[in-house]
Scaffold this active site. Sequence first.
Site, PDB file in Angstrom:
ATOM      1  N   SER A 135      -4.615  -9.114  -0.335  1.00 36.80           N
ATOM      2  CA  SER A 135      -6.049  -8.909  -0.390  1.00 36.80           C
ATOM      3  C   SER A 135      -6.532  -8.913  -1.835  1.00 36.80           C
ATOM      4  O   SER A 135      -7.387  -8.132  -2.224  1.00 36.80           O
ATOM      5  CB  SER A 135      -6.420  -7.582   0.273  1.00 36.80           C
ATOM      6  OG  SER A 135      -5.916  -7.526   1.574  1.00 36.80           O
ATOM      7  N   ARG A 153      -6.688  -6.078  -7.656  1.00 32.61           N
ATOM      8  CA  ARG A 153      -6.633  -5.406  -6.364  1.00 32.61           C
ATOM      9  C   ARG A 153      -5.371  -5.777  -5.583  1.00 32.61           C
ATOM     10  O   ARG A 153      -4.858  -6.869  -5.722  1.00 32.61           O
ATOM     11  CB  ARG A 153      -7.883  -5.805  -5.561  1.00 32.61           C
ATOM     12  CG  ARG A 153      -8.210  -4.879  -4.419  1.00 32.61           C
ATOM     13  CD  ARG A 153      -9.530  -5.273  -3.791  1.00 32.61           C
ATOM     14  NE  ARG A 153      -9.419  -6.531  -3.054  1.00 32.61           N
ATOM     15  CZ  ARG A 153     -10.475  -7.177  -2.544  1.00 32.61           C
ATOM     16  NH1 ARG A 153     -11.694  -6.711  -2.725  1.00 32.61           N
ATOM     17  NH2 ARG A 153     -10.300  -8.291  -1.881  1.00 32.61           N
ATOM     18  N   ASP A 154      -4.924  -4.845  -4.747  1.00 28.04           N
ATOM     19  CA  ASP A 154      -3.760  -5.045  -3.879  1.00 28.04           C
ATOM     20  C   ASP A 154      -2.528  -5.456  -4.690  1.00 28.04           C
ATOM     21  O   ASP A 154      -1.880  -6.463  -4.405  1.00 28.04           O
ATOM     22  CB  ASP A 154      -4.081  -6.082  -2.792  1.00 28.04           C
ATOM     23  CG  ASP A 154      -3.149  -5.974  -1.582  1.00 28.04           C
ATOM     24  OD1 ASP A 154      -2.502  -4.917  -1.433  1.00 28.04           O
ATOM     25  OD2 ASP A 154      -3.056  -6.938  -0.811  1.00 28.04           O
ATOM     26  N   TYR A 159     -14.675  -1.676  -2.563  1.00 32.36           N
ATOM     27  CA  TYR A 159     -13.331  -2.269  -2.596  1.00 32.36           C
ATOM     28  C   TYR A 159     -13.340  -3.513  -3.484  1.00 32.36           C
ATOM     29  O   TYR A 159     -13.514  -4.621  -3.003  1.00 32.36           O
ATOM     30  CB  TYR A 159     -12.940  -2.623  -1.156  1.00 32.36           C
ATOM     31  CG  TYR A 159     -11.530  -3.143  -0.924  1.00 32.36           C
ATOM     32  CD1 TYR A 159     -10.421  -2.448  -1.387  1.00 32.36           C
ATOM     33  CD2 TYR A 159     -11.311  -4.311  -0.205  1.00 32.36           C
ATOM     34  CE1 TYR A 159      -9.140  -2.920  -1.141  1.00 32.36           C
ATOM     35  CE2 TYR A 159     -10.024  -4.794   0.038  1.00 32.36           C
ATOM     36  CZ  TYR A 159      -8.943  -4.089  -0.432  1.00 32.36           C
ATOM     37  OH  TYR A 159      -7.672  -4.555  -0.182  1.00 32.36           O
ATOM     38  N   ASP A 209      -6.039  -9.219  10.488  1.00 29.54           N
ATOM     39  CA  ASP A 209      -5.382  -8.698   9.288  1.00 29.54           C
ATOM     40  C   ASP A 209      -4.701  -9.812   8.490  1.00 29.54           C
ATOM     41  O   ASP A 209      -4.251  -9.590   7.368  1.00 29.54           O
ATOM     42  CB  ASP A 209      -4.308  -7.683   9.679  1.00 29.54           C
ATOM     43  CG  ASP A 209      -4.889  -6.443  10.340  1.00 29.54           C
ATOM     44  OD1 ASP A 209      -5.929  -5.950   9.883  1.00 29.54           O
ATOM     45  OD2 ASP A 209      -4.292  -5.972  11.331  1.00 29.54           O
ATOM     46  N   ASP A 211      -6.045   1.722  -0.543  1.00 29.29           N
ATOM     47  CA  ASP A 211      -4.691   1.346  -1.005  1.00 29.29           C
ATOM     48  C   ASP A 211      -4.400   1.597  -2.478  1.00 29.29           C
ATOM     49  O   ASP A 211      -3.240   1.659  -2.865  1.00 29.29           O
ATOM     50  CB  ASP A 211      -4.387  -0.153  -0.771  1.00 29.29           C
ATOM     51  CG  ASP A 211      -4.044  -0.455   0.665  1.00 29.29           C
ATOM     52  OD1 ASP A 211      -3.861   0.491   1.442  1.00 29.29           O
ATOM     53  OD2 ASP A 211      -3.965  -1.642   1.000  1.00 29.29           O
TER      54      ASP A 211
HETATM   55  C1  LIG Z   1      -5.589   2.653   2.854  1.00 31.46           C
HETATM   56  C2  LIG Z   1      -4.379   2.368   3.632  1.00 31.46           C
HETATM   57  O1  LIG Z   1      -3.451   3.140   3.750  1.00 31.46           O
HETATM   58  N1  LIG Z   1      -4.366   1.230   4.195  1.00 31.46           N
HETATM   59  C3  LIG Z   1      -3.262   0.866   4.970  1.00 31.46           C
HETATM   60  C4  LIG Z   1      -3.618   1.087   6.366  1.00 31.46           C
HETATM   61  O2  LIG Z   1      -2.575   0.692   7.120  1.00 31.46           O
HETATM   62  C5  LIG Z   1      -2.236  -0.655   7.012  1.00 31.46           C
HETATM   63  C6  LIG Z   1      -1.183  -0.877   8.012  1.00 31.46           C
HETATM   64  O3  LIG Z   1      -0.098  -0.034   7.799  1.00 31.46           O
HETATM   65  C7  LIG Z   1      -1.780  -0.942   5.623  1.00 31.46           C
HETATM   66  O4  LIG Z   1      -1.525  -2.303   5.469  1.00 31.46           O
HETATM   67  C8  LIG Z   1      -2.862  -0.545   4.696  1.00 31.46           C
HETATM   68  O5  LIG Z   1      -2.402  -0.677   3.415  1.00 31.46           O
END
Ligand SMILES: CC(=O)N[C@H]1CO[C@H](CO)[C@@H](O)[C@@H]1O
Length: 394
Positions: free
Chosen positions: A137, A130-131, A125, A356, A178
């Site tokens: 993140s 990223r993000d 990751y 989180d 993500d």
């Molecule tokens: C990889 C992915 O889908 N991550 C998600 C998992 O769920 C959380 C909460 O909904 C998201 O914030 C992440 O992006």
Amino acid sequence: MKLFPMLAALTAAGTVSVAPSSSSSTKKIRQEEPAVPVAADINPFAGKTPFANPAWAAKLEQTYNALVAKNQTSVANRVRKVQKIGTFVWVADRAGLANIDTAIAQAREAQKKTGQPQIVGLVLYNLPDRDCSAGESAGELSSAANGLEIYKNEFIKPYAEKVAAATDLTFAIVLEPDSLGNLVTNMGVEFCAQAADTYRAGIAHAIASLQYDNVHLYIDAAHGGWLGWDGNLPKAAAEFAEVLKLAGPGKKIRGFATNVSNYNPYAALVRENYTQWSHSWDESNYATSLTPHLEELGLPAHFIIDQGRVHLPGARKEWGEWCNVAPAGFGPAPTTVTNNTVVDSIVWIKPGGESDGQCGMTGAPRAGQWFDEYAQMLVANADPSVYKSNCSPK
Ligand SMILES: CC(=O)N[C@H]1CO[C@H](CO)[C@@H](O)[C@@H]1O
Ligand SMILES: *[C@@H]1O[C@H](CO)[C@@H](O)[C@H](O)[C@H]1NC(C)=O
Ligand SMILES: *[C@@H]1O[C@H](CO)[C@@H](O)[C@H](O)[C@H]1NC(C)=O
Ligand SMILES: *[C@@H]1O[C@H](CO)[C@@H](O)[C@H](O)[C@H]1NC(C)=O
């Protein structure tokens, strides 16, 4: 991490009342499929013990002590079981590469001590930019500052060398949570549109660099509340196919990881109202929904599903809630008995108890910091498979 569930699938509202039963059409596609360069159809988790991270177990000592102090002895005793459960080790920047060395040394020790072959779960990751949609993140690399070259040479190369050298262990690696989900639904976000080619090139390079018999790759496929909508499923499969093609001929992955760091149940006992227009209303159904789209493009339909944290029924008003959702509990313990032939294993990817972000349940610390009240709640609400003694996690 954040998500923006797209409602494109609302157009399919007329046909949603029945969950899809894909098995017959799926089998047919499999038989007609030409030979594709995918790994032999062996579940890498079968017969292996998921590596339990001692660093995470150490954090849970605080949870144990707090519960004992509150006289919740039987809940406290569950912590002892939780500490033995395998979780993935996150490698989220170049400094984090050292986590791989530590995990390898510890997994070897566990393998020697128990005689049980270990499968070490790792998360890779560190993409540049990223993000891109949320920036919560954001990582250490930027494409504007030579990030892709640094990613390839100073992150992927040593990453691959480390796992390739540990031929006595098996690895399951989740690629870039993500990232491709953002390319499927968030191209309206300028930073995501700009990052798209970097993401594809970076993940393709990671796939090409990690082709070893003891390494099994799972591309992150977001989760059912994001890519599981009927309108998003084919787009997601097409994006994955493009990246795999970019990795080069013959390069293989084992499959896809879903719900990384999310709260969706695997097999929901209670169907939430916000899922009513989706066939992918829990993660098992999401895997089933995505399968025919993957197979149509010759992609391997194998899944691992994060159940490190699962919300209790009614905990969320919307699917999009992602931050320290409460009430929640540790989900089902990792198992290869999944009741779904496309699911290799239930796994714990997000180590429960790490915050989180400063949102969700009251008192939450910054992202990644230990949130002990949250951990205590996860233990109290844990799925019984976590602490029932005769269900040995496998
Ligand atoms: C990889 C992915 O889908 N991550 C998600 C998992 O769920 C959380 C909460 O909904 C998201 O914030 C992440 O992006
Ligand atoms: C702790 O729990 C036990 C068993 O429920 C009870 O008998 C005892 O009185 C409790 N002690 C305190 C200090 O609350
Ligand atoms: C869904 O909505 C109905 C009607 O408002 C309500 O009775 C039910 O409890 C809700 N279900 C959940 C899981 O929240
Ligand atoms: C599989 O089904 C059995 C029987 O219904 C159930 O007890 C078990 O919890 C299910 N496993 C998972 C991972 O959902």
